[in-house]
Design a protein around this motif. Structure first.
Motif, PDB file in Angstrom:
ATOM      1  N   ASP A 118     -51.094 -37.419 -38.561  1.00  0.00           N
ATOM      2  CA  ASP A 118     -52.117 -38.189 -39.277  1.00  0.00           C
ATOM      3  C   ASP A 118     -52.062 -38.001 -40.795  1.00  0.00           C
ATOM      4  OD1 ASP A 118     -53.191 -39.069 -36.826  1.00  0.00           O
ATOM      5  OD2 ASP A 118     -54.290 -37.171 -36.635  1.00  0.00           O
ATOM      6  N   LEU A 119     -51.058 -37.262 -41.293  1.00  0.00           N
ATOM      7  CA  LEU A 119     -51.033 -36.905 -42.717  1.00  0.00           C
ATOM      8  C   LEU A 119     -49.811 -37.488 -43.417  1.00  0.00           C
ATOM      9  CD1 LEU A 119     -52.066 -33.144 -42.366  1.00  0.00           C
ATOM     10  CD2 LEU A 119     -53.531 -35.064 -43.056  1.00  0.00           C
ATOM     11  N   ILE A 120     -49.854 -37.395 -44.723  1.00  0.00           N
ATOM     12  CA  ILE A 120     -48.711 -37.732 -45.570  1.00  0.00           C
ATOM     13  C   ILE A 120     -48.234 -36.422 -46.194  1.00  0.00           C
ATOM     14  CG2 ILE A 120     -47.943 -38.969 -47.629  1.00  0.00           C
ATOM     15  CD1 ILE A 120     -50.170 -41.033 -47.003  1.00  0.00           C
ATOM     16  N   VAL A 121     -46.936 -36.147 -46.108  1.00  0.00           N
ATOM     17  CA  VAL A 121     -46.392 -34.869 -46.575  1.00  0.00           C
ATOM     18  C   VAL A 121     -45.400 -35.120 -47.696  1.00  0.00           C
ATOM     19  CG1 VAL A 121     -45.064 -32.814 -45.922  1.00  0.00           C
ATOM     20  CG2 VAL A 121     -46.719 -33.796 -44.310  1.00  0.00           C
ATOM     21  N   LYS A 122     -45.461 -34.275 -48.712  1.00  0.00           N
ATOM     22  CA  LYS A 122     -44.511 -34.359 -49.821  1.00  0.00           C
ATOM     23  C   LYS A 122     -44.222 -32.962 -50.344  1.00  0.00           C
ATOM     24  CE  LYS A 122     -47.419 -36.954 -52.151  1.00  0.00           C
ATOM     25  NZ  LYS A 122     -48.108 -37.736 -53.207  1.00  0.00           N
ATOM     26  N   ARG A 123     -43.108 -32.820 -51.024  1.00  0.00           N
ATOM     27  CA  ARG A 123     -42.799 -31.577 -51.698  1.00  0.00           C
ATOM     28  C   ARG A 123     -43.665 -31.450 -52.947  1.00  0.00           C
ATOM     29  NH1 ARG A 123     -37.957 -29.096 -50.170  1.00  0.00           N
ATOM     30  NH2 ARG A 123     -36.718 -30.315 -48.683  1.00  0.00           N
ATOM     31  N   ILE A 124     -43.967 -30.203 -53.337  1.00  0.00           N
ATOM     32  CA  ILE A 124     -44.819 -30.038 -54.520  1.00  0.00           C
ATOM     33  C   ILE A 124     -44.115 -30.521 -55.778  1.00  0.00           C
ATOM     34  CG2 ILE A 124     -46.108 -28.116 -53.516  1.00  0.00           C
ATOM     35  CD1 ILE A 124     -44.499 -26.220 -55.321  1.00  0.00           C
ATOM     36  N   ASP A 125     -42.779 -30.508 -55.760  1.00  0.00           N
ATOM     37  CA  ASP A 125     -42.035 -30.949 -56.947  1.00  0.00           C
ATOM     38  C   ASP A 125     -41.136 -32.128 -56.606  1.00  0.00           C
ATOM     39  OD1 ASP A 125     -40.311 -29.595 -55.330  1.00  0.00           O
ATOM     40  OD2 ASP A 125     -39.613 -28.182 -56.846  1.00  0.00           O
ATOM     41  N   ARG A 126     -41.685 -33.040 -55.840  1.00  0.00           N
ATOM     42  CA  ARG A 126     -40.918 -34.211 -55.404  1.00  0.00           C
ATOM     43  C   ARG A 126     -40.385 -34.988 -56.592  1.00  0.00           C
ATOM     44  NH1 ARG A 126     -41.399 -39.661 -54.402  1.00  0.00           N
ATOM     45  NH2 ARG A 126     -43.379 -39.740 -55.502  1.00  0.00           N
ATOM     46  N   SER A 127     -39.091 -35.302 -56.556  1.00  0.00           N
ATOM     47  CA  SER A 127     -38.510 -36.187 -57.552  1.00  0.00           C
ATOM     48  C   SER A 127     -38.369 -37.571 -56.937  1.00  0.00           C
ATOM     49  CB  SER A 127     -37.132 -35.675 -58.001  1.00  0.00           C
ATOM     50  OG  SER A 127     -36.163 -35.944 -57.011  1.00  0.00           O
ATOM     51  N   ALA A 153     -49.684 -31.483 -47.963  1.00  0.00           N
ATOM     52  CA  ALA A 153     -50.040 -32.608 -47.093  1.00  0.00           C
ATOM     53  C   ALA A 153     -51.297 -33.267 -47.645  1.00  0.00           C
ATOM     54  CB  ALA A 153     -50.277 -32.127 -45.668  1.00  0.00           C
ATOM     55  N   GLN A 154     -51.364 -34.584 -47.506  1.00  0.00           N
ATOM     56  CA  GLN A 154     -52.502 -35.326 -48.038  1.00  0.00           C
ATOM     57  C   GLN A 154     -53.063 -36.262 -46.985  1.00  0.00           C
ATOM     58  OE1 GLN A 154     -50.791 -37.093 -51.647  1.00  0.00           O
ATOM     59  NE2 GLN A 154     -51.796 -35.503 -52.858  1.00  0.00           N
ATOM     60  N   GLU A 155     -54.349 -36.494 -47.124  1.00  0.00           N
ATOM     61  CA  GLU A 155     -55.037 -37.440 -46.260  1.00  0.00           C
ATOM     62  C   GLU A 155     -54.458 -38.836 -46.463  1.00  0.00           C
ATOM     63  OE1 GLU A 155     -59.650 -39.038 -45.773  1.00  0.00           O
ATOM     64  OE2 GLU A 155     -59.000 -38.002 -47.577  1.00  0.00           O
ATOM     65  N   LYS A 156     -54.355 -39.568 -45.382  1.00  0.00           N
ATOM     66  CA  LYS A 156     -53.896 -40.947 -45.476  1.00  0.00           C
ATOM     67  C   LYS A 156     -55.080 -41.833 -45.840  1.00  0.00           C
ATOM     68  CE  LYS A 156     -53.487 -43.411 -41.834  1.00  0.00           C
ATOM     69  NZ  LYS A 156     -53.086 -43.923 -40.502  1.00  0.00           N
ATOM     70  N   ILE A 157     -54.986 -42.473 -46.998  1.00  0.00           N
ATOM     71  CA  ILE A 157     -56.039 -43.421 -47.366  1.00  0.00           C
ATOM     72  C   ILE A 157     -55.412 -44.790 -47.578  1.00  0.00           C
ATOM     73  CG2 ILE A 157     -57.404 -41.611 -48.475  1.00  0.00           C
ATOM     74  CD1 ILE A 157     -56.665 -42.963 -51.172  1.00  0.00           C
ATOM     75  N   GLU A 215     -36.411 -38.004 -53.614  1.00  0.00           N
ATOM     76  CA  GLU A 215     -36.869 -37.420 -52.358  1.00  0.00           C
ATOM     77  C   GLU A 215     -38.003 -38.261 -51.764  1.00  0.00           C
ATOM     78  OE1 GLU A 215     -35.962 -32.788 -53.474  1.00  0.00           O
ATOM     79  OE2 GLU A 215     -37.766 -33.735 -54.211  1.00  0.00           O
ATOM     80  N   ASN A 216     -38.025 -38.307 -50.465  1.00  0.00           N
ATOM     81  CA  ASN A 216     -38.980 -39.165 -49.770  1.00  0.00           C
ATOM     82  C   ASN A 216     -40.355 -38.524 -49.653  1.00  0.00           C
ATOM     83  OD1 ASN A 216     -37.153 -41.263 -49.238  1.00  0.00           O
ATOM     84  ND2 ASN A 216     -36.341 -40.154 -47.473  1.00  0.00           N
ATOM     85  N   ILE A 217     -41.351 -39.415 -49.595  1.00  0.00           N
ATOM     86  CA  ILE A 217     -42.660 -39.020 -49.079  1.00  0.00           C
ATOM     87  C   ILE A 217     -42.612 -39.258 -47.577  1.00  0.00           C
ATOM     88  CG2 ILE A 217     -45.119 -39.517 -49.089  1.00  0.00           C
ATOM     89  CD1 ILE A 217     -44.855 -40.510 -51.932  1.00  0.00           C
ATOM     90  N   PHE A 218     -43.129 -38.314 -46.805  1.00  0.00           N
ATOM     91  CA  PHE A 218     -43.103 -38.449 -45.347  1.00  0.00           C
ATOM     92  C   PHE A 218     -44.414 -39.072 -44.874  1.00  0.00           C
ATOM     93  CE2 PHE A 218     -40.343 -34.881 -46.407  1.00  0.00           C
ATOM     94  CZ  PHE A 218     -39.187 -35.210 -45.716  1.00  0.00           C
ATOM     95  N   PHE A 219     -44.361 -40.347 -44.493  1.00  0.00           N
ATOM     96  CA  PHE A 219     -45.503 -41.011 -43.870  1.00  0.00           C
ATOM     97  C   PHE A 219     -45.408 -40.707 -42.375  1.00  0.00           C
ATOM     98  CE2 PHE A 219     -45.017 -43.176 -47.852  1.00  0.00           C
ATOM     99  CZ  PHE A 219     -46.317 -43.472 -48.246  1.00  0.00           C
ATOM    100  N   CYS A 220     -46.073 -39.635 -41.965  1.00  0.00           N
ATOM    101  CA  CYS A 220     -45.822 -39.041 -40.642  1.00  0.00           C
ATOM    102  C   CYS A 220     -46.169 -39.965 -39.487  1.00  0.00           C
ATOM    103  CB  CYS A 220     -46.564 -37.719 -40.520  1.00  0.00           C
ATOM    104  SG  CYS A 220     -46.002 -36.492 -41.726  1.00  0.00           S
TER     105      CYS A 220
END
Length: 852
Positions: free
Chosen positions: A374-383, A415-419, A386-391
């Protein structure tokens, strides 16, 4: 809903899922949008379609581009602007504005603390891994002090409306925020094409913001310099937002430079000009942190300046924004921002953020792993690489791979809430469609606060149901309006009432790479024009032979075919190994010369080089000049896509290209003053035309031919030189070799003669500043003076003499060969004197700054 809007909204919603900027859940209209929708409805769908096409045309004509890497349609994609703006009322904007100013101040304090006392870590406000595990933290920048108003001078953030109807912060941009130039161009385009859309709507103008931007750059200079030297540092024309770099350089009036234009000497930063080094006080950079100094950061970088960080430490140059500010583009900070805000400012955040969980904390990590789908995951230093993971879209195997990555290094992930972002109307297919939008706005540091741009840039998802809002993924943009109940001035006044002493730029303000590009742009333009005219002449001759039912390998055509190879140096061509085969299919060889970009000397390769050189100089050119340049590129692109390769079609293409190249030449003098660098363009243009004139004469005039063949050759030479009419007007006689040599080579008054061209080069070189490399400067003078004296001493009677066999004019060949060599030596001396970029420093120890 107003009845006039019904047609535009007829297919707006198939179902109501997200927060919409215009329509509420009961399908009533947002009152803030009523006047705009009335204006759109009064124009009617058909008129809006026409106006949208006009906007597309204007963006294309003005060369507004966004470079998309690996785009099959070409890298320079036209910038998209939808006709329907995005708007926010002043009452709501005031809250947003305060929130952005607060966040900018907070990030400024965080930046100062991270590279200073690090109280946030010492007092347990944020875990140390959030900072030290981030690629943006540069230990080389530790404890650097700044004299500027703030550490963070320009801030940009992306906003989207959250599920509660308020604007939420999506991300922060602090290294080299982009978008200001695109926002300006969007407003300009909409104002020009659709002034009626502003009717009865009070839209705030960004004039004051850009005044503050200019003042901030001036005040950032060390030691309060009276007239600081300010440059804009770009990675170059292949960068995705290069249009904006050149646009802002032109708009603000500051030189656009690359890393090769700058050098560190004696603890200061200098710009290399064609005269001397000029100290630089302020650098507005568009280069990412780790590429800024190859001596201390990424050693393989060609984008920055070796030793720059040491100059920064000594407070002898201001970098906007400071090197190392990329640490703030850190999604790992988001879960701690409200606590940090209370710690530094004693306040809660005004603008909400997306709910985020840093996986470096056990409880948070467990929550993320349990709710991963249910979340969106990314690296703290995403360039950007690199992908954002729409889980929710990942299958079980991909989810498990991600889970293992998180367990392996949990501190690297957030990880972030999906809005669901809000939707706003986009004009498509004669109706309005809801599209997800993200807003970007900007803040500039002032003495005690931040000035926020009223509006900014809005990016729109490319498709109706698309979640991604990205220019790289095909998104377009909107103009961003902040509307008020109070009357606003519609005048966009961007004249700077600068506090510094006015100084008129001259050739000493010209970066060395820009100077070199000006010189080579002249040479490529001269080469393209001469080559195109010569090929057109040969094709016309071929067409005449066909018309008279003759073969395409008559004696005169054979000579002309061979001359093409000699003039363009596209060997083997018609004269080298396989030349006989080329003679059997001369049209095929000419088509190759026109289309093969891999053949050095071909028209295709010359046009490619011409395009690159002029694109790199676009900050100098007027809009009219850009339109002509764009017209040349479009004409050339259409030719490459056209399968018709007949003689007549090739001739038509060359006619159109030649006409546009001549128009381009005529506009250059309207864009830049002679003493600001146009001199170098003139030298390059004259040098190339002179060398190609020599090549034509050596190919066609050295050998003696029978009278009828000699006549055809002389006529062809004059035709390719666009000198046939002036010959007839001047001599009123049968074509003679003596008169042709007098006109093409020796006439002192004829602008296309070799004597005149060399005299012009000699005069222009004498106006160049004397470089500190006195010996190389003297060599420039000596070589061109020798060439000028040689051609002045030539006698036509001596040039007409043939050898003992009566077949070759050796005096003419020797004279032309010598002059050609001297022109080549002159060009090399100019490069050695004014375009020397070879100085480079290297790290003694390899340091690795991976991008992924």
């Amino acid at each position: 809903m107003p009845t006039d809007s019904n047609i535009l909204f007829q297919n707006y919603f198939t179902d109501f899922r997200n927060y919409d900027e215009v329509l509420k859940s009961n399908m009533s209209i947002n009152p803030n949008w009523e006047k705009l929708l009335d204006n759109l409805s009064q124009m009617g769908a058909k008129n809006l379609v026409a106006k949208q096409k006009e906007i597309n045309w204007l963006m294309d004509e003005n060369g507004v581009t966004y470079n998309v890497y690996n785009d099959p349609n070409g890298m320079r994609r036209s910038w998209g602007l939808n006709i329907v703006p995005f708007l926010v009322h002043q009452s709501e904007w005031k809250i947003i504005e305060n929130g952005i100013a607060q966040r900018a101040e907070l990030l400024n304090l965080i930046l100062k603390d991270i590279y200073g006392e690090r109280l946030l870590i010492k007092n347990g406000i944020i875990p140390q891994e959030v900072i030290f595990a981030h690629r943006g933290f540069l230990r080389q920048c530790d404890q650097i002090q700044y004299k500027t108003l703030k550490n963070l001078l320009i801030y940009s953030c992306d906003l989207a409306r959250g599920p509660d109807g308020r604007m939420w912060v999506v991300s922060d941009r602090t290294q080299a925020p982009s978008g200001m130039g695109y926002a300006l161009e969007n407003r300009y385009a909409l104002s020009r094409v659709l002034p009626n859309i502003f009717q009865n709507i009070n839209v705030k103008q960004p004039s004051a913001f850009f005044y503050e931007l200019n003042q901030m750059l001036i005040e950032a200079a060390p030691q309060n310099r009276d007239n600081p030297s300010i440059v804009i540092l770009t990675p170059g024309p292949h960068n995705e937002t290069y249009f904006e770099h050149s646009y802002m350089a032109s708009f603000l009036g500051y030189p656009l430079v690359t890393g090769n234009d700058l050098v560190v000497r004696n603890g200061k930063l200098w710009m290399k000009t064609i005269k001397e080094l000029k100290q630089v006080d302020v650098v507005l950079r568009r280069v990412d942190d780790v590429f800024m100094d190859p001596l201390e950061l990424r050693e393989d970088s060609y984008l920055g300046v070796a030793g720059l960080l040491d100059v920064v430490r000594e407070q002898r140059v201001a970098i906007v924004n400071p090197i190392g500010s990329g640490i703030l583009e850190n999604s790992g900070l988001i879960p701690f921002m409200n606590t940090i805000c209370n710690y530094f400012l004693g306040q809660d955040l005004i603008l909400p953020q997306i709910a985020s969980w840093w996986c470096g904390q056990q409880i948070e990590c467990n929550y993320v792993l349990e709710n991963l789908k249910d979340l969106i995951v990314k690296r703290i230093d995403r360039s950007n690489r690199e992908n954002i993971f729409f889980c929710e879209f990942l299958d079980d195997a991909a989810l498990e791979d991600l889970r293992q990555e998180i367990l392996l290094a949990p501190y690297k992930f957030v990880a972030q809430e999906k809005i669901m972002f809000s939707t706003a109307p986009d004009f498509r297919n004669e109706t309005l469609e809801p599209r997800k939008v993200i807003c970007r706005t900007f803040a500039i540091a002032k003495r005690n606060s931040y000035k926020v741009m009223p509006g900014g840039l809005v990016r729109v998802a490319p498709e109706r149901e698309t979640l991604f809002v990205s220019n790289q993924r095909g998104g377009i943009s909107k103009d961003f309006w902040v509307i008020s109940d109070e009357e606003q001035s519609s005048i966009q006044n961007y004249a700077w009432n600068s506090s510094c002493r006015i100084s008129i730029a001259d050739i000493n303000d010209l970066p060395s790479n820009t100077a070199e590009n000006l010189y080579w742009s002249g040479r490529y333009l001269g080469r393209a024009l001469v080559t195109a005219r010569y090929l057109r002449m040969v094709l016309n001759k071929m067409n005449q032979e066909q018309y008279h039912s003759k073969k395409l390998n008559s004696d005169s055509l054979k000579l002309l075919y061979k001359s093409i190879t000699n003039i363009t140096s596209t060997f083997p061509g018609f004269v080298g190994k396989g030349g006989q085969e080329a003679m059997k299919n001369p049209l095929g060889e000419i088509i190759s010369l026109m289309t093969d970009e891999q053949r050095w000397g071909s028209l295709a390769q010359t046009m490619f080089s011409f395009g690159n050189s002029y694109y790199s100089l676009r900050s100098l050119w007027s809009k009219d000049m850009w339109r002509v340049f764009d017209g040349i590129n479009k004409q050339w692109s259409r030719f490459k896509e056209n399968d018709d390769r007949s003689i007549i079609e090739l001739t038509k293409v060359l006619d159109r290209i030649i006409t546009r190249l001549i128009a381009f030449m005529g506009l250059i003098e309207e864009s830049i003053l002679v003493n600001q660098g146009l001199l170098l363009y003139f030298i390059g243009l004259q040098a190339e035309q002179a060398m190609m004139s020599i090549a034509k004469c050596r190919s066609l005039l050295i050998f003696e031919h029978e009278e009828h063949l000699q006549y055809e050759i002389l006529e062809s030479l004059l035709a390719s030189h666009e000198s046939l009419n002036i010959y007839r007007y001047s001599y009123r006689s049968y074509l003679s070799l003596e008169n042709v040599i007098n006109l093409i080579l020796l006439d002192k008054e004829y602008a296309k003669s070799l004597t005149y061209q060399i005299g012009r080069i000699k005069k222009d070189i004498s106006r160049l500043p004397e470089s500190k490399g006195a010996s190389s400067y003297q060599k420039c003078q000596d070589k061109i003076n020798e060439a000028y004296q040689l051609i002045q001493d030539l006698q036509v009677s001596s040039l007409l003499e043939t050898d003992s066999t009566g077949s070759e004019r050796k005096n003419l060949e020797e004279a032309l060969s010598k002059i050609s060599d001297l022109l080549h030596d002159t060009s090399m001396a100019i490069s050695d004197t004014y375009f020397n970029h070879s100085y480079q420093q290297k790290q003694l120890v390899n340091q690795n700054f991976p991008l992924s």
